[in-house]
Design a protein around this motif. Structure first.
Motif, mmCIF file in Angstrom:
data_model
loop_
_atom_site.group_PDB
_atom_site.id
_atom_site.type_symbol
_atom_site.label_atom_id
_atom_site.label_comp_id
_atom_site.label_asym_id
_atom_site.label_seq_id
_atom_site.Cartn_x
_atom_site.Cartn_y
_atom_site.Cartn_z
ATOM 1 N N MET A 120 -3.726 -9.343 -0.542
ATOM 2 C CA MET A 120 -2.401 -10.364 -0.358
ATOM 3 C C MET A 120 -1.555 -10.286 -1.920
ATOM 4 O O MET A 120 -2.160 -9.916 -2.514
ATOM 5 N N VAL A 121 -0.300 -10.357 -1.548
ATOM 6 C CA VAL A 121 0.625 -10.043 -2.744
ATOM 7 C C VAL A 121 1.349 -11.368 -3.090
ATOM 8 O O VAL A 121 1.796 -12.227 -2.174
ATOM 9 N N ASP A 122 1.117 -11.924 -4.302
ATOM 10 C CA ASP A 122 1.728 -13.117 -4.638
ATOM 11 C C ASP A 122 3.408 -13.132 -4.486
ATOM 12 O O ASP A 122 3.854 -12.338 -4.667
ATOM 13 N N LYS A 123 3.733 -14.465 -4.991
ATOM 14 C CA LYS A 123 5.436 -14.321 -5.034
ATOM 15 C C LYS A 123 5.439 -13.689 -6.185
ATOM 16 O O LYS A 123 5.068 -13.584 -7.223
ATOM 17 N N GLY A 124 6.703 -13.038 -6.219
ATOM 18 C CA GLY A 124 7.386 -12.296 -7.389
ATOM 19 C C GLY A 124 6.848 -11.030 -7.418
ATOM 20 O O GLY A 124 7.029 -10.223 -8.564
ATOM 21 N N LYS A 125 5.744 -10.583 -6.828
ATOM 22 C CA LYS A 125 4.754 -9.392 -6.982
ATOM 23 C C LYS A 125 5.115 -8.318 -5.910
ATOM 24 O O LYS A 125 5.703 -8.654 -4.845
ATOM 25 N N LYS A 126 4.921 -7.197 -6.011
ATOM 26 C CA LYS A 126 4.838 -5.932 -5.137
ATOM 27 C C LYS A 126 3.585 -5.347 -5.294
ATOM 28 O O LYS A 126 2.976 -5.363 -6.544
ATOM 29 N N LYS A 127 3.062 -4.467 -4.208
ATOM 30 C CA LYS A 127 2.003 -3.919 -4.508
ATOM 31 C C LYS A 127 1.789 -2.724 -3.489
ATOM 32 O O LYS A 127 2.371 -2.601 -2.290
ATOM 33 N N GLU A 128 1.656 -1.660 -4.025
ATOM 34 C CA GLU A 128 1.410 -0.112 -3.371
ATOM 35 C C GLU A 128 -0.061 0.302 -3.028
ATOM 36 O O GLU A 128 -0.977 0.014 -3.818
ATOM 37 N N VAL A 129 -0.322 0.274 -1.785
ATOM 38 C CA VAL A 129 -1.944 0.596 -1.259
ATOM 39 C C VAL A 129 -1.690 2.000 -0.430
ATOM 40 O O VAL A 129 -0.724 2.486 0.138
ATOM 41 N N VAL A 130 -2.708 3.033 -1.001
ATOM 42 C CA VAL A 130 -2.584 4.405 -0.488
ATOM 43 C C VAL A 130 -4.095 4.171 0.459
ATOM 44 O O VAL A 130 -5.023 3.795 -0.144
ATOM 45 N N PHE A 131 -3.915 4.755 1.801
ATOM 46 C CA PHE A 131 -5.228 4.624 2.646
ATOM 47 C C PHE A 131 -5.750 6.095 2.495
ATOM 48 O O PHE A 131 -5.220 6.978 1.784
ATOM 49 N N GLN A 132 -7.167 5.996 3.167
ATOM 50 C CA GLN A 132 -7.825 7.233 3.156
ATOM 51 C C GLN A 132 -7.387 8.259 3.527
ATOM 52 O O GLN A 132 -7.614 9.274 3.222
ATOM 53 N N SER A 136 0.605 5.519 3.044
ATOM 54 C CA SER A 136 0.812 4.646 2.001
ATOM 55 C C SER A 136 1.775 3.403 2.383
ATOM 56 O O SER A 136 2.402 3.720 3.449
ATOM 57 N N VAL A 137 1.727 2.322 1.794
ATOM 58 C CA VAL A 137 2.513 0.978 2.123
ATOM 59 C C VAL A 137 2.598 0.551 0.788
ATOM 60 O O VAL A 137 1.893 0.437 0.038
ATOM 61 N N VAL A 138 4.236 0.067 0.634
ATOM 62 C CA VAL A 138 4.372 -0.909 -0.521
ATOM 63 C C VAL A 138 4.468 -2.461 0.269
ATOM 64 O O VAL A 138 5.483 -2.367 1.354
ATOM 65 N N LEU A 139 3.971 -3.319 -0.203
ATOM 66 C CA LEU A 139 3.935 -4.770 0.272
ATOM 67 C C LEU A 139 4.923 -5.254 -0.598
ATOM 68 O O LEU A 139 4.932 -5.560 -2.035
ATOM 69 N N ASN A 140 5.991 -6.180 -0.092
ATOM 70 C CA ASN A 140 6.708 -7.094 -0.618
ATOM 71 C C ASN A 140 6.095 -8.490 -1.003
ATOM 72 O O ASN A 140 4.727 -8.676 -0.567
ATOM 73 N N SER A 141 6.625 -9.465 -1.821
ATOM 74 C CA SER A 141 6.241 -10.753 -2.002
ATOM 75 C C SER A 141 5.672 -11.467 -0.894
ATOM 76 O O SER A 141 6.131 -11.217 0.247
ATOM 77 N N CYS A 142 4.535 -12.249 -1.091
ATOM 78 C CA CYS A 142 4.079 -13.146 -0.072
ATOM 79 C C CYS A 142 3.901 -12.282 1.186
ATOM 80 O O CYS A 142 4.061 -12.725 2.598
ATOM 81 N N SER A 143 3.434 -11.076 0.881
ATOM 82 C CA SER A 143 2.834 -10.265 2.040
ATOM 83 C C SER A 143 1.373 -9.906 2.143
ATOM 84 O O SER A 143 0.822 -9.919 0.892
ATOM 85 N N SER A 144 0.764 -9.658 3.218
ATOM 86 C CA SER A 144 -0.448 -9.252 3.306
ATOM 87 C C SER A 144 -0.879 -8.436 4.346
ATOM 88 O O SER A 144 -0.239 -8.213 5.316
ATOM 89 N N ILE A 145 -1.976 -7.302 4.071
ATOM 90 C CA ILE A 145 -2.480 -6.615 5.148
ATOM 91 C C ILE A 145 -4.040 -6.657 5.201
ATOM 92 O O ILE A 145 -4.683 -7.067 4.239
ATOM 93 N N LYS A 146 -4.554 -6.418 6.441
ATOM 94 C CA LYS A 146 -6.099 -6.224 6.516
ATOM 95 C C LYS A 146 -6.182 -4.660 7.147
ATOM 96 O O LYS A 146 -5.583 -4.363 8.068
ATOM 97 N N TYR A 147 -7.095 -4.116 6.482
ATOM 98 C CA TYR A 147 -7.529 -2.671 7.083
ATOM 99 C C TYR A 147 -9.019 -2.155 6.919
ATOM 100 O O TYR A 147 -9.741 -2.691 6.053
ATOM 101 N N GLU A 163 6.413 -8.486 4.598
ATOM 102 C CA GLU A 163 7.270 -7.191 4.685
ATOM 103 C C GLU A 163 6.448 -6.244 3.872
ATOM 104 O O GLU A 163 5.970 -6.192 2.852
ATOM 105 N N ALA A 164 6.875 -4.747 4.601
ATOM 106 C CA ALA A 164 6.381 -3.693 3.963
ATOM 107 C C ALA A 164 6.916 -2.322 4.384
ATOM 108 O O ALA A 164 7.571 -2.554 5.471
ATOM 109 N N TYR A 165 6.845 -1.456 3.481
ATOM 110 C CA TYR A 165 7.570 -0.204 3.739
ATOM 111 C C TYR A 165 6.275 0.914 3.955
ATOM 112 O O TYR A 165 5.574 0.877 2.987
#
Length: 329
Positions: A120-132, A136-147, A163-165
Motif C-alpha cells: 500500500m502506498v501512502d498519500k504523497g508517496k510513490k513506489k516501484e515494485v519489480v515482480f519475479q 514492474s509497476v509504479v504505484l501512485n499515491s493511495c494505491s495498493s496491489i496484491k500479488y 493508479e499504476a503504470y
C-alpha cells in the motif's frame, strides 16, 4: 511418423499396453511432435498438481524414481517389451524428476504460491515494485496491489486498487492479469500501460502506451491497441475507446508532475489530496464545474500549485489546519 492415439500413449505409460504399442509410443515420443506432446503433458500435470487435482511428487528423490523405473523394467517378461517401456518411461520420469529438481533449486518458482503479498502506498508517496518475472509497476499515491510470492504456470495475476503504470515482460504462455475489485480485469501479454481505478471514482481509465491488452467486465471484452485510451463507467458499464497522442500527460505523475487538461475542479482536488495529503472543502456548489488545463514543474509545492489555480480562475484557497476551504473570489 503418424501420431499415436493418446489413449494408447496413456495406456503404455501406465504399464497397460502391449509390446507393439510400447514400441510405437517410444518411437513417436522420439520425434519432434512427440517431444512437444510430452512437454505439454508435463506442464499440464504440473498445473494439476498446483491445483491439488493430482498428488504432488516433490518429496520423491530422483534416485527413488529411478529405482521404481528399474523395478518396473525387471518385472517385464519379454526383452523387446523391456526395451520399449524403458525408452518411454525413463525419459518421462527423468524429465519430471529434473523439472522437480529445478523447481526446488530455484525456490519453488515453477509452482505457484497462493499466499499474497500486499503493498500500500501512502498519500504523497510513490513506489516501484519489480515482480519475479522481471515485470514492474509504479504505484501512485493511495494505491495498493496484491500479488503472489510466485506466479502460477498458467497466468501472472495481481489485484490493483488505485493508479499504476505497468511495464510487463512478454510471455504468451503466461498472460499478466490485472484484477480490479469490481469484477473487471486487464489481460496482458507484454506491454506498457497506465491504469487509474480508485475506489472513490466512478470511472476506470486505461491508457495503452505500447502493445495490446484486453479489458474485460462480466459482460464484454474489449481489445485495445497502442495509443488508445479506454474509459469505463462503473455504474452504467459503458465503455468508450478513443485515440490519444499525449502519453506524457498520462504518465507525468511518475515524474512528480501535475498535468491537467480540461479537468474538472473536483478531480483536480482529489489528485491534490492524494499527492499532498491534505483535505479540501468546497463552499460553492458551482465550483466543481470549473475545468483546468495546466502543467506543474517537477516536485512543485502545494502552495505553488494553488497559486497557479487561483491565477487562472476565480477560486480562492484558504488554509484552516490541514484543510483548505475552496471559495469563489
Amino acid at each position: 511418423m503418424e501420431p499415436v492415439n493418446e489413449t494408447i500413449i496413456y495406456r503404455v505409460l501406465n504399464n497397460q499396453g502391449t509390446a507393439k504399442e510400447a514400441k510405437d509410443v517410444a518411437q513417436w515420443l522420439a520425434t519432434p511432435e512427440g517431444q512437444e506432446w510430452l512437454a505439454i503433458a508435463i506442464v499440464t500435470d504440473a498445473e494439476m498438481i498446483e491445483k491439488n487435482i493430482l498428488p504432488t511428487t516433490e518429496n520423491i528423490p530422483t534416485e527413488e524414481m529411478l529405482k521404481i523405473i528399474l523395478n518396473k523394467i525387471r518385472r517385464r517378461q519379454f526383452r523387446r517389451t523391456v526395451v520399449a517401456y524403458a525408452a518411454v518411461l525413463i525419459p518421462c520420469f527423468l524429465m519430471v524428476a529434473l523439472w522437480l529438481n529445478l523447481n526446488e533449486r530455484i525456490g519453488g518458482a515453477l509452482l505457484a504460491d497462493s499466499s499474497l503479498e500486499s503493498i500500500m502506498v501512502d498519500k504523497g508517496k510513490k513506489k516501484e515494485v519489480v515482480f519475479q518475472d522481471g515485470s514492474s509497476v509504479v504505484l501512485n499515491s493511495c494505491s495498493s496491489i496484491k500479488y503472489p510470492h510466485r506466479f502460477g504456470l498458467a497466468e501472472r495475476r495481481i489485484e490493483l486498487e488505485g493508479e499504476a503504470y505497468f511495464d510487463i515482460e512478454s510471455n504468451k504462455l503466461r498472460p499478466f492479469v490485472v484484477e480490479m475489485n469490481d469484477g473487471t480485469e486487464i489481460r496482458v501479454l507484454g506491454t506498457q500501460f497506465n491504469v487509474s481505478a480508485y475506489n472513490e471514482s466512478n470511472e476506470i481509465n486505461i491508457t495503452l502506451i505500447d502493445g495490446s491488452i484486453e479489458f474485460k467486465d462480466p459482460r464484454q471484452t474489449i481489445l485495445m491497441s497502442a495509443d488508445e485510451h479506454l474509459k469505463y463507467d462503473r455504474t452504467t458499464k459503458a465503455i468508450t475507446v478513443s485515440k490519444f497522442r499525449d502519453s506524457e500527460r498520462i504518465t507525468s505523475w511518475i515524474d512528480d508532475i501535475l498535468y491537467f487538461r480540461d479537468t474538472p475542479l473536483s478531480e483536480v482536488l482529489a489528485t491534490l489530496e492524494r499527492r499532498y495529503d491534505v483535505k479540501f472543502q468546497i463552499t460553492d456548489a458551482s465550483l466543481p464545474e470549473f475545468t483546468y488545463s495546466m502543467k506543474s514543474h517537477p516536485g512543485s509545492t502545494l502552495e505553488s500549485v494553488l497559486n497557479d489555480l487561483e491565477s487562472i480562475s476565480s477560486v480562492r484557497f484558504t488554509k484552516q489546519g490541514n484543510t483548505y476551504i475552496v471559495s469563489r473570489r
